[in-house]
Design a protein around this motif. Structure first.
Motif, PDB file in Angstrom:
ATOM      1  N   LYS A   1      94.888  21.389 -24.431  1.00 47.63           N
ATOM      2  CA  LYS A   1      96.056  22.253 -24.255  1.00 47.63           C
ATOM      3  C   LYS A   1      97.327  21.425 -24.088  1.00 47.63           C
ATOM      4  CE  LYS A   1      97.201  26.445 -21.740  1.00 47.63           C
ATOM      5  NZ  LYS A   1      96.770  27.392 -20.720  1.00 47.63           N
TER       6      LYS A   1
ATOM      7  N   GLN B   1      89.308  21.001 -22.188  1.00 46.76           N
ATOM      8  CA  GLN B   1      90.201  22.093 -22.563  1.00 46.76           C
ATOM      9  C   GLN B   1      91.615  21.846 -22.042  1.00 46.76           C
ATOM     10  OE1 GLN B   1      88.761  25.977 -21.685  1.00 46.76           O
ATOM     11  NE2 GLN B   1      87.213  25.890 -23.271  1.00 46.76           N
TER      12      GLN B   1
ATOM     13  N   THR C   1      92.730  27.779 -25.706  1.00 44.17           N
ATOM     14  CA  THR C   1      91.704  26.790 -26.034  1.00 44.17           C
ATOM     15  C   THR C   1      90.344  27.450 -26.255  1.00 44.17           C
ATOM     16  OG1 THR C   1      91.420  26.354 -23.675  1.00 44.17           O
ATOM     17  CG2 THR C   1      92.801  24.825 -24.912  1.00 44.17           C
TER      18      THR C   1
END
Length: 198
Positions: free
Chosen positions: A120, A116, A145
């Motif tokens: 991002k 994640q 996310t």
């Protein structure tokens, strides 16, 4: 998934998607009905009731309930809440989101799935390059996310990875070696990378 209960958010999303399908079907049926002669035309209320009954027969778990004025609003060019939110508040268009999902799947197929945090960072770099100073320095939101993974759950999922030793021990076989070599060859050809640059 089998054996896992759906979250309340997933149930709500499923119901909302089902309801949007019913409304779109009612709008489509009404537009087709306008092409008929005046004696054969049905009222909008009758069309909505027929469409609701059809959908109820197809899927008894979801009960499509919507007001007649909702269909009238859509006939006049109105948008759903989902469409309005994606148009007014989304960082990426639907096409760009599909490209990001394809990129994620491509990386995962190569054995390098994004976390994640790295997802991002990739999105932040992409949007900063595209929007420039209009994109905030803080980047996308804290839960972006999670929401992205939720919206594209049919393509991407979150999972726990295995320890590296176990993964490497089970990966040493001729099939995976051949698949890796094929993937490397395909990437070299697609990106026009010379072999001496490896």
């Amino acid at each position: 998934m089998v054996g896992q209960a759906k979250s309340q958010l997933r149930k709500k999303h499923s119901t909302s998607t089902h309801q949007e399908g019913v409304i779109a079907n009612a709008v489509d049926q009404y537009n087709k009905n306008k092409e008929k002669s005046k004696g054969e035309r049905k009222s909008l209320r009758a069309i909505c009731q027929e469409v609701q009954e059809e959908w109820r027969a197809l899927d008894s778990k979801h009960h499509a309930c919507y007001h007649l004025t909702t269909v009238i609003q859509r006939l006049q060019g109105g948008r759903s809440c989902q469409q309005a939110n994606s148009k007014n508040h989304a960082w990426l268009t639907l096409e760009e989101e599909e490209n990001v999902v394809a990129y994620l799947l491509d990386l995962a197929a190569q054995g390098f799935p994004l976390t994640q945090k790295t997802l991002k960072l990739h999105i932040k770099a992409l949007l900063q390059a595209w929007l420039g100073d209009a994109f905030p320095e803080t980047g996308v939101g804290y839960n972006w996310t999670d929401c992205f993974a939720y919206c594209h759950a049919e393509h991407i999922t979150q999972y726990w990875s295995f320890p590296l030793d176990t993964a490497h021990g089970q990966a040493v076989n001729p099939n995976t070696h051949k698949a890796w070599c094929d993937l490397l060859k395909e990437t070299l050809e697609r990106e026009n990378i010379e072999e001496d640059c490896i």
